[in-house]
Scaffold this motif. Sequence first.
Motif, mmCIF file in Angstrom:
data_model
loop_
_atom_site.group_PDB
_atom_site.id
_atom_site.type_symbol
_atom_site.label_atom_id
_atom_site.label_comp_id
_atom_site.label_asym_id
_atom_site.label_seq_id
_atom_site.Cartn_x
_atom_site.Cartn_y
_atom_site.Cartn_z
ATOM 1 N N MET A 1 -65.364 -111.493 -6.482
ATOM 2 C CA MET A 1 -65.534 -112.531 -7.750
ATOM 3 C C MET A 1 -64.592 -113.431 -8.492
ATOM 4 O O MET A 1 -64.667 -114.489 -9.417
ATOM 5 N N ASP B 1 -53.300 -110.662 -9.108
ATOM 6 C CA ASP B 1 -54.345 -109.333 -9.559
ATOM 7 C C ASP B 1 -53.282 -108.221 -8.506
ATOM 8 O O ASP B 1 -51.926 -108.451 -9.000
ATOM 9 N N GLU C 1 -65.648 -101.705 -10.160
ATOM 10 C CA GLU C 1 -66.043 -101.590 -10.794
ATOM 11 C C GLU C 1 -65.765 -100.020 -11.310
ATOM 12 O O GLU C 1 -66.553 -99.625 -11.210
ATOM 13 N N LYS D 1 -60.760 -100.795 -15.949
ATOM 14 C CA LYS D 1 -61.048 -101.676 -17.069
ATOM 15 C C LYS D 1 -60.383 -100.915 -17.894
ATOM 16 O O LYS D 1 -59.961 -101.921 -18.467
ATOM 17 N N ASN E 1 -65.992 -109.881 -15.654
ATOM 18 C CA ASN E 1 -67.344 -109.525 -15.251
ATOM 19 C C ASN E 1 -67.847 -108.498 -14.728
ATOM 20 O O ASN E 1 -68.892 -108.928 -13.946
ATOM 21 N N SER F 1 -70.564 -105.880 -14.143
ATOM 22 C CA SER F 1 -71.821 -106.381 -13.538
ATOM 23 C C SER F 1 -73.137 -104.966 -14.220
ATOM 24 O O SER F 1 -74.601 -105.375 -14.365
#
Length: 375
Positions: A14, A33, A93, A98, A118, A120
Amino acid sequence: MKVNKIAVIGAGLMGAGISYVSAASGYEVIMTDLDEAAINRGLSRIKYYVESGVKRGKLSPEDGEKIISRLATTTNLSKAVSDVDLVIEAVFENMDVKKKLFREMDRAAKPQTILASNTSSLSITELGKVTNRPDKVIGMHYFSPVPAMKLLEVIIGKDTTDDTVQTALEVGEKQRKITVKAIDSPGFIVNRLRAQISRAVLQIYEQGLASAEEIDTAMKEKFGTPMGSLELTDFVGLDVSLGTGSTLERELGDCYKVPEILKKYVEEGRIGRKAGKGFYAYEDDQKRSLEEPKGADPDWLVNRIIMPYLREAMIEFETGIASKDDIDKAMKLGSNYKEGPFETIERLGLDVVREELKKLQQEFGDCYSPPKMLH
Ligand SMILES: NC(=O)c1ccc[n+]([C@@H]2O[C@H](COP(=O)([O-])OP(=O)(O)OC[C@H]3O[C@@H](n4cnc5c(N)ncnc54)[C@H](O)[C@@H]3O)[C@@H](O)[C@H]2O)c1
């Protein structure tokens, strides 16, 4: 706020896609990254997007070079976010990962910088709360593959201000996405609706009422979905599907319970295409059915699968998550459905949908009760 520079955190599937569409629409981009190897994988993906654009005549070689020249990389997170107007986070995720990142970004970015995720399915409001700028935290949910998929769901947290929403919409439009707005809630618009399709399909499959192929063929031929739900789950990965399903179950309760068969297959490592086996077997990229047909009626199948999905769309609208128009747009552009759920409801007629839901409610209970707008 005018956005000129964007930092993208995570150079995976993504992150690379978001970096590409941002640079292609004229933004200065800095992609980051954890290590150089991950950045190089992201850069290769971006170069592939540029080369295929040039090959298909969509980009001139000069435009391709300009896109690459607008892109910088670093493994230093603070450096990446220190001088940008917008950060778009696209790492694993996982809420803890995060949250840690949002705290760090909040410390290193200018006070006016907008921090977008971003994610989901995770809560934007919860992410905003770990920062000193919850008003500037928002969801920008792109779909994969980012260069090809037209949809951007803009997710509005409890504390997100209109200015922040406006900026995210403007960036999305400049990236040539069609934007829809959704209030922060589990699964947002598309993943929550897809989960209802998936749940109905898995229940039918689990009960042995139809084979995977019968289910998928009915949905493709009679409802016009580009892929059957089970082949799509095999493609995305049963583990990923279980992740989204479990979030919905945890946040929204028993009506969203993930059927046991999905958990069982994941435990067995039967996680889809990448493992060579899911609801189908895969050899040399060829798909093979694993069961004999059960003689299921395709019309019955479609009806049983789409009714809970139509109900869920009505609930999304009634609870103020999104407008009917945005829900329809989101399903057409995010899932390539021929029509949105409210267009399907109109085609079938409210009376038919009400009666079908009443039948399901009698058989399976209140998780299928007709929503208010059908009363
Ligand atoms: N794959 C999809 O179809 C899809 C669609 C929409 C949204 N999303 C969401 O996008 C996000 C990323 O998904 P993906 O499929 O690109 O994953 P991915 O595994 O391809 O990429 C994630 C990248 O993040 C990097 N990363 C992890 N922790 C980091 C950190 N602390 N700092 C910097 N980089 C870090 C990893 O090294 C990896 O390169 C997830 O939140 C996912 O739910 C995925």
